[in-house]
Write an enzyme that holds these catalytic residues in place. Sequence first.
Site, mmCIF file in Angstrom:
data_model
loop_
_atom_site.group_PDB
_atom_site.id
_atom_site.type_symbol
_atom_site.label_atom_id
_atom_site.label_comp_id
_atom_site.label_asym_id
_atom_site.label_seq_id
_atom_site.Cartn_x
_atom_site.Cartn_y
_atom_site.Cartn_z
ATOM 1 N N GLY A 12 -48.945 30.440 26.069
ATOM 2 C CA GLY A 12 -48.224 30.852 27.274
ATOM 3 C C GLY A 12 -49.175 31.632 28.169
ATOM 4 N N LEU A 13 -48.608 32.432 29.076
ATOM 5 C CA LEU A 13 -49.459 33.158 30.020
ATOM 6 C C LEU A 13 -50.477 34.045 29.321
ATOM 7 C CD1 LEU A 13 -46.870 34.220 32.739
ATOM 8 C CD2 LEU A 13 -48.668 32.510 32.951
ATOM 9 N N HIS A 237 -30.300 39.926 29.465
ATOM 10 C CA HIS A 237 -30.365 39.687 30.912
ATOM 11 C C HIS A 237 -28.944 39.626 31.464
ATOM 12 C CE1 HIS A 237 -31.253 37.878 34.780
ATOM 13 N NE2 HIS A 237 -32.528 38.107 34.573
ATOM 14 N N SER A 251 -32.022 33.655 37.510
ATOM 15 C CA SER A 251 -33.011 34.689 37.816
ATOM 16 C C SER A 251 -32.450 35.861 38.603
ATOM 17 C CB SER A 251 -34.135 34.052 38.622
ATOM 18 O OG SER A 251 -34.949 35.048 39.186
ATOM 19 N N ARG A 298 -31.945 46.078 34.552
ATOM 20 C CA ARG A 298 -31.197 45.053 33.839
ATOM 21 C C ARG A 298 -30.218 45.597 32.808
ATOM 22 N NH1 ARG A 298 -35.917 40.458 33.213
ATOM 23 N NH2 ARG A 298 -35.811 39.879 35.400
ATOM 24 N N HIS A 366 -32.587 37.965 26.249
ATOM 25 C CA HIS A 366 -33.590 37.448 27.165
ATOM 26 C C HIS A 366 -35.026 37.794 26.801
ATOM 27 C CE1 HIS A 366 -35.283 36.110 30.890
ATOM 28 N NE2 HIS A 366 -35.624 37.301 31.286
ATOM 29 N N ARG A 414 -37.323 46.455 30.112
ATOM 30 C CA ARG A 414 -38.352 45.890 30.986
ATOM 31 C C ARG A 414 -37.804 45.672 32.388
ATOM 32 N NH1 ARG A 414 -39.439 40.945 32.764
ATOM 33 N NH2 ARG A 414 -38.159 39.775 31.300
ATOM 34 N N SER A 419 -42.915 41.158 33.312
ATOM 35 C CA SER A 419 -43.385 40.491 32.094
ATOM 36 C C SER A 419 -44.547 39.553 32.396
ATOM 37 C CB SER A 419 -42.260 39.709 31.431
ATOM 38 O OG SER A 419 -41.786 38.702 32.282
ATOM 39 N N LEU A 420 -44.482 38.853 33.511
ATOM 40 C CA LEU A 420 -45.584 37.950 33.843
ATOM 41 C C LEU A 420 -46.856 38.761 34.020
ATOM 42 C CD1 LEU A 420 -43.783 35.562 36.360
ATOM 43 C CD2 LEU A 420 -44.074 35.337 33.904
#
Lengths: 663, 290
Positions: A12-13, A237, A251, A298, A366, A414, A419-420
Amino acid sequence: MAQPRVLVVGGGLAGLSATMRLAELGVAVDLISLVPVKRSHSVCAQGGINSVNALTRQQGDSEWKHFDDTVYGGDFLQHQPPVKEMADWGPRIIDLMDRLGVPFNRTPEGFRDQRRFGGTLYKRTAFAGATTGQQLLYALDEQVRRHEVAGRVKKWEFWDFLAPVLDGHGRCRGAICQDLVSMQFRSFAADAVILASGGCGLVFGRSTMSMACTGSAISRAYQHGAAYGNGEFIQVHPTAIPGADKLRLMSESARGEGGRVWVPRTPQDPRDPTTIPESERFYFLEDRYPKYKNLVPRDIATREIFDICVNEGLSVERDRPCVYLDLTHIPRQELDRKLHGILEIYEKFQGVDPRSVPMKIFPAVHYSMGGLWVDYQRSAGGGMEEGSPRNHQTTIPGLYAIGECDYQYHGANRLGANSLLSCIFSGLFCASGVIAGGEGASRTAAEEPARLFDSALRREQDRHEALLGRRGGGDNPYAIHQDLGALMTRVATVVRRNDQLAAAYDEVCTLEERWTRSAVSDTGNWTNQNVTFTKSLGDMFPLAKIILKGALLRDECRGAHFKPAFSVPGLSATDPVDRRREAEAWCDRFAANTERWLKSTVARPGADGHPQITYEDIDTSLIPPRPRLYGLVGADLIEEVWRERQASVAEGASRATVAAAAT
Amino acid sequence: MIAPAHSSDPSSSGSGEEQRAIRVRILRQDAPGQESYWERHVVPYEPNMNVISVLQRIAAGARAADGRPVAPVAWDCNCLEEVCGSCTMLINGATRMACSALVDRLLEDGEEIELRPMSKFPVVRDLVVDRRRLFRGLEKVKAWVPVDDSYDHGAGPRISPEEQEDAYPLSTCMSCGCCLEACPQYVKIEPVRRDGEAPEAFAERRQGAFDRGFVGAHAISQAMLFNSHPTGKMIADERLETLTAPGGIQMCGNAQNCVAVCPKGIPLTRSIARAGRSATLWAIKRLFDR
């Protein structure tokens, strides 16, 4: 000495950015992934990526404020130096992704456009339509493909990480992995292993996470001795679309672009929602949080939506809890330009056009703020020291964790679009330290005796054969998973109670017992998804126990962890003197709770199969903890009292310093 | 893929009502090189099901319609929200993503749902196919921005909203392979390892075979995406060279099936037309540069 080799688990990222940076630094990388890396769960991230930018800077924003929002939103449950470093890197990371070709949305003049996300008052979030995660992942996938063609990276897609290989000193020297097509085992000698395997949503059955998010890799590392931090902090979420196979994310950007959450004031009002007049709608988030409105953090939005349905009986539907998320007041064209990707998901899976009909949404599991415990080295400037081998290292030397599977950045909750950033940041940042960590070794992993790897490989082979050889007629692993997911969702998500958590812990032990008697229905050795799933299910129980035990022991409310029995109400007195006294008492209680509970939960595997929990102090030296007061009644007064106290503490400290200097 | 099965209401199966059932016919294959065979399954109906949830029930039950125990059907999936590109298969004959194939709609076509693996890629097992040729296509056309490194050099180039709106749809290609499945010019290439052939030698031979075959609409579109990027276009010629070599754009028969089946609605034929024009100009330019 031979060329250093690093094994990265997960594409992933985080895994891809680490791979890219390592390859650039001349390290040979083996990258293994359950799925082709381009199909990793990061593609599901929708809204955007946070960083201070030229525009917000001129409105008074700074890296420090981004850092502050992150720790405040996370209820101070994170070591501050790594978070500060991440916020400092934010602008550079966005610039890099921009250079890599990510099609960020643009302003008319050609600059990157930004939107506002939860937990901040600035438009800090860069975005590419509503598929920002996909776009960022693709840019990194492309760079790694380029390195692969140049021979610097070797990808092993459809491979499963089974276990780290530890030498006699407990140092990680590689891993045992399995090809999910041929089911063959292979040992990888590696001077460092970096886990970038993402979250563990499948422990909760259905969540917004992808099917590969079993948490098996981190569970296996934990079972080999790596400590696990803050496991009980699971983000639910606020807005997801309920489905039979998955809870699909809607989103936060839907609210960032002006989406409004409401329920009819009349419970289960049967009218077409578009015909219900404004006066008969209850915009409960706007009503209760006039400052942040629909963009509260959130955990708060989730609890409010849960509450309005479950406790206040105002769910839109009678037999299924849900609220409206309404975009219908925004012009269609604007919606298509900014939110096309997510609106399309709703339309495709629900068969309804969210541009003309309010969406029906409900919270879903989430993200895991907790994860493998990782170390860091504090720099002189209060950030993280680049190049230190301690950065992102787990309690097993040579084994690192980055991205969602570490516990480092998000504390108790978070913020959206962080997160990205944490994934790309940790991937890029850890690389130099990982290399430095390998330099001290007297020999490379490739020079280790073959028997070290052979015996580890045989252990995994034996486990696999034992699983295949279980007698038929046992319990069905899919049924056990369903029970586990339902149990965890019921007791360990939005609201937690000690009696339920304690009972659930015993139930998980029973489910684990059932798992040992379960049998696979496919005993073949070719693309056997059945045995792979059954194996990963077995590794969910240790994680479920970490989550439940951590939640049970933590008698307080913090971020996503909410125990009504320990929640502290706002102020109720109307008389100014009484109210002041209440605020003082509130602050006393807050101070006492901070003293007791502002600590990371650290779980280690006990010999009896139960996690051993200890607590770790947190480095809050940069921003002193303060009450998290979003929407609380009396917040202003509490804040005032708290500030006065902090000021007098600071004054006392400076007086002490002067006195010390004088003597 | 790893497949958890979740019945939204497990207790409902015991209700007195006549249980509606979904009949599914699946073309199975145990391993590469083996005969394929049809197998029938029956799954209890639930509202709002998609093909993935049907496959999850089948995996959990592991019994054919006649009650015979069978190995669970293998298939690929991950995100379940049509953004990862994993779960492509032929559903009632059409190439599409299994996650967004809603059962209620499929049952409008007929009483039985038919599932087959993609036909243009080698079958690994059941509905799982080997799409490495697809990813090889991305390597061939150098689908990346050739940056110097990942260090800080400030922001990327300024890009107008129009350019962004042009590029973004192309960049949503999730490598699912629907466009390749539907393309008459994209034919299956399935080299088999020979006795005694070393794995590396086989991999090299396979790559050669892939490279002679048609690269396909997805890769042509990616080439155009990067050829329009201010930095990406610095190696535009290299991409055009690939597109004019064997397996390149000249193999496109203009059937336009690709654009019709793309689940993301990517304007693939527009990319192909652009690629054709660029390739022609490039060939002429090269002729004069000699």
